[in-house]
Design a protein around this motif. Structure first.
Motif, PDB file in Angstrom:
ATOM      1  N   VAL A  22       0.844  -1.189   0.000  1.00 41.67           N
ATOM      2  CA  VAL A  22       0.000   0.000   0.000  1.00 41.67           C
ATOM      3  C   VAL A  22       0.882   1.243   0.000  1.00 41.67           C
ATOM      4  N   GLU A  23       0.278   2.375  -0.322  1.00 39.04           N
ATOM      5  CA  GLU A  23       1.048   3.620  -0.386  1.00 39.04           C
ATOM      6  C   GLU A  23       1.343   4.198   0.992  1.00 39.04           C
ATOM      7  N   MET A  24       0.329   4.259   1.856  1.00 40.83           N
ATOM      8  CA  MET A  24       0.460   4.946   3.139  1.00 40.83           C
ATOM      9  C   MET A  24      -0.162   4.118   4.276  1.00 40.83           C
ATOM     10  N   PRO A  25       0.218   4.407   5.539  1.00 39.22           N
ATOM     11  CA  PRO A  25      -0.388   3.687   6.670  1.00 39.22           C
ATOM     12  C   PRO A  25      -1.912   3.788   6.700  1.00 39.22           C
ATOM     13  N   ALA A  26      -2.481   4.906   6.244  1.00 33.71           N
ATOM     14  CA  ALA A  26      -3.942   5.050   6.204  1.00 33.71           C
ATOM     15  C   ALA A  26      -4.561   4.002   5.281  1.00 33.71           C
ATOM     16  N   ASP A  27      -3.860   3.638   4.202  1.00 35.27           N
ATOM     17  CA  ASP A  27      -4.359   2.613   3.277  1.00 35.27           C
ATOM     18  C   ASP A  27      -4.341   1.240   3.953  1.00 35.27           C
ATOM     19  N   LEU A  28      -3.321   0.989   4.761  1.00 35.94           N
ATOM     20  CA  LEU A  28      -3.240  -0.258   5.520  1.00 35.94           C
ATOM     21  C   LEU A  28      -4.444  -0.359   6.457  1.00 35.94           C
ATOM     22  N   LEU A  29      -4.759   0.719   7.151  1.00 37.00           N
ATOM     23  CA  LEU A  29      -5.900   0.716   8.066  1.00 37.00           C
ATOM     24  C   LEU A  29      -7.211   0.450   7.327  1.00 37.00           C
ATOM     25  N   MET A  30      -7.362   1.012   6.129  1.00 35.46           N
ATOM     26  CA  MET A  30      -8.574   0.758   5.331  1.00 35.46           C
ATOM     27  C   MET A  30      -8.661  -0.713   4.940  1.00 35.46           C
ATOM     28  N   MET A  31      -7.525  -1.294   4.547  1.00 35.31           N
ATOM     29  CA  MET A  31      -7.516  -2.723   4.194  1.00 35.31           C
ATOM     30  C   MET A  31      -7.919  -3.565   5.404  1.00 35.31           C
ATOM     31  N   GLU A  32      -7.426  -3.210   6.573  1.00 38.60           N
ATOM     32  CA  GLU A  32      -7.754  -3.956   7.787  1.00 38.60           C
ATOM     33  C   GLU A  32      -9.235  -3.833   8.129  1.00 38.60           C
ATOM     34  N   GLN A  33      -9.830  -2.681   7.866  1.00 35.59           N
ATOM     35  CA  GLN A  33     -11.243  -2.473   8.175  1.00 35.59           C
ATOM     36  C   GLN A  33     -12.156  -3.355   7.338  1.00 35.59           C
ATOM     37  N   THR A  34     -11.676  -3.786   6.179  1.00 35.79           N
ATOM     38  CA  THR A  34     -12.500  -4.674   5.351  1.00 35.79           C
ATOM     39  C   THR A  34     -12.681  -6.037   6.003  1.00 35.79           C
ATOM     40  N   GLN A  35     -11.755  -6.424   6.854  1.00 34.87           N
ATOM     41  CA  GLN A  35     -11.744  -7.723   7.539  1.00 34.87           C
ATOM     42  C   GLN A  35     -11.785  -8.899   6.567  1.00 34.87           C
ATOM     43  N   CYS A  36     -11.300  -8.674   5.334  1.00 41.34           N
ATOM     44  CA  CYS A  36     -11.280  -9.759   4.355  1.00 41.34           C
ATOM     45  C   CYS A  36      -9.851 -10.152   4.000  1.00 41.34           C
ATOM     46  N   TYR A  37      -8.871  -9.419   4.519  1.00 43.19           N
ATOM     47  CA  TYR A  37      -7.475  -9.692   4.196  1.00 43.19           C
ATOM     48  C   TYR A  37      -6.729 -10.024   5.481  1.00 43.19           C
ATOM     49  N   ARG A  38      -6.070 -11.179   5.493  1.00 45.75           N
ATOM     50  CA  ARG A  38      -5.365 -11.626   6.696  1.00 45.75           C
ATOM     51  C   ARG A  38      -3.870 -11.807   6.452  1.00 45.75           C
ATOM     52  N   GLY A  39      -3.360 -11.261   5.354  1.00 48.12           N
ATOM     53  CA  GLY A  39      -1.942 -11.400   5.035  1.00 48.12           C
ATOM     54  C   GLY A  39      -1.093 -10.332   5.684  1.00 48.12           C
ATOM     55  N   MET A  40       0.141 -10.196   5.199  1.00 52.12           N
ATOM     56  CA  MET A  40       1.089  -9.218   5.698  1.00 52.12           C
ATOM     57  C   MET A  40       1.043  -7.967   4.810  1.00 52.12           C
ATOM     58  N   TYR A  41       1.761  -6.922   5.227  1.00 50.88           N
ATOM     59  CA  TYR A  41       1.760  -5.654   4.497  1.00 50.88           C
ATOM     60  C   TYR A  41       3.175  -5.136   4.268  1.00 50.88           C
ATOM     61  N   PHE A  42       3.259  -4.238   3.283  1.00 53.81           N
ATOM     62  CA  PHE A  42       4.443  -3.402   3.129  1.00 53.81           C
ATOM     63  C   PHE A  42       3.951  -2.015   2.723  1.00 53.81           C
ATOM     64  N   VAL A  43       4.381  -0.991   3.471  1.00 53.16           N
ATOM     65  CA  VAL A  43       3.936   0.375   3.233  1.00 53.16           C
ATOM     66  C   VAL A  43       5.047   1.165   2.541  1.00 53.16           C
ATOM     67  N   LEU A  44       4.753   1.680   1.368  1.00 52.08           N
ATOM     68  CA  LEU A  44       5.754   2.414   0.583  1.00 52.08           C
ATOM     69  C   LEU A  44       6.066   3.795   1.156  1.00 52.08           C
ATOM     70  N   MET A  45       5.146   4.360   1.914  1.00 50.96           N
ATOM     71  CA  MET A  45       5.266   5.731   2.421  1.00 50.96           C
ATOM     72  C   MET A  45       5.338   6.739   1.266  1.00 50.96           C
ATOM     73  N   GLY A  46       4.568   6.466   0.231  1.00 50.59           N
ATOM     74  CA  GLY A  46       4.517   7.368  -0.913  1.00 50.59           C
ATOM     75  C   GLY A  46       4.204   6.604  -2.184  1.00 50.59           C
ATOM     76  N   ARG A  47       4.406   7.264  -3.307  1.00 52.05           N
ATOM     77  CA  ARG A  47       4.183   6.662  -4.627  1.00 52.05           C
ATOM     78  C   ARG A  47       5.043   7.404  -5.618  1.00 52.05           C
TER      79      ARG A  47
END
Length: 199
Positions: A85-110
């Motif tokens: 994902v681009e930013m930590p806020a995007d990670l939080l949105m993915m978590e709110q879906t409760q449909c993804y249980r994998g790991m993350y990597f945050v680019l901190m930009g694009r």
């Protein structure tokens, strides 16, 4: 009329926030000083604590107070999937879906050459190393903007060259959306990314 130096400094400091121009910064400064001094002190203290205590997680690159964040150190995550994902806020949105249980990597930009952000400004070597160590599928979940699409394309090329399986989140119609209210670009993409209906 001369403005006090400390007030000028406060107004100037508030302008570092995205979307805050001189007038907005001035209104914020006057509000904090006149109507909410305790809020101003709490904000100053909390900012100082955050800057002093937060760092980047050694695994996912998101913000954390520990070397490895609680999400990355959880034994309940599926390490065969790595969502970028681009930013930590995007990670939080993915978590709110409760449909993804994998790991993350945050680019901190694009990637955004117009803003001076090029490939060397993003932690791409860390991403590749993490994907190789996990030997996982990388799911590109960058935003559907010109910059997000360019970043996804660049990452896909880079990761596939390393023999890493890459996928991209789909785009289409919003849940509960009606066709007459959807823009033509979104509708066209939904048609292009259609899936076969199975029993």
């Amino acid at each position: 009329m001369n403005t006090p130096t400390s007030l000028e400094a406060l107004i100037d400091a508030l302008r570092c926030l995205p979307g805050v121009g001189p007038k907005s910064a001035q209104r914020m400064a006057y509000h904090l000083l006149q109507r909410d001094k305790s809020g101003a002190l709490r904000l100053a203290h909390t900012l100082e604590q955050a800057v002093g205590n937060l760092r980047h997680c050694a695994k996912c690159n998101s913000f954390s107070e520990e070397e490895v964040c609680s999400l990355c150190s959880s034994g309940k995550r599926d390490d065969s999937l790595l969502c970028v994902v681009e930013m930590p806020a995007d990670l939080l949105m993915m978590e709110q879906t409760q449909c993804y249980r994998g790991m993350y990597f945050v680019l901190m930009g694009r990637l955004s050459p117009l803003d001076g952000v090029v490939a060397r400004d993003l932690p791409l070597e860390r991403l590749i190393r993490r994907a190789q160590e996990q030997s996982c599928e990388v799911i590109l979940a960058t935003n559907f903007t010109v910059e997000g699409d360019a970043t996804a394309h660049y990452l896909a090329t880079l990761l596939r060259a390393q023999g890493i399986k890459v996928s991209r989140i789909a785009r289409g119609l919003p849940v509960g959306g009606e066709l007459e209210h959807v823009d033509s670009g979104t509708l066209a993409q939904a048609v292009l990314e259609r899936r076969e209906v199975r029993e």
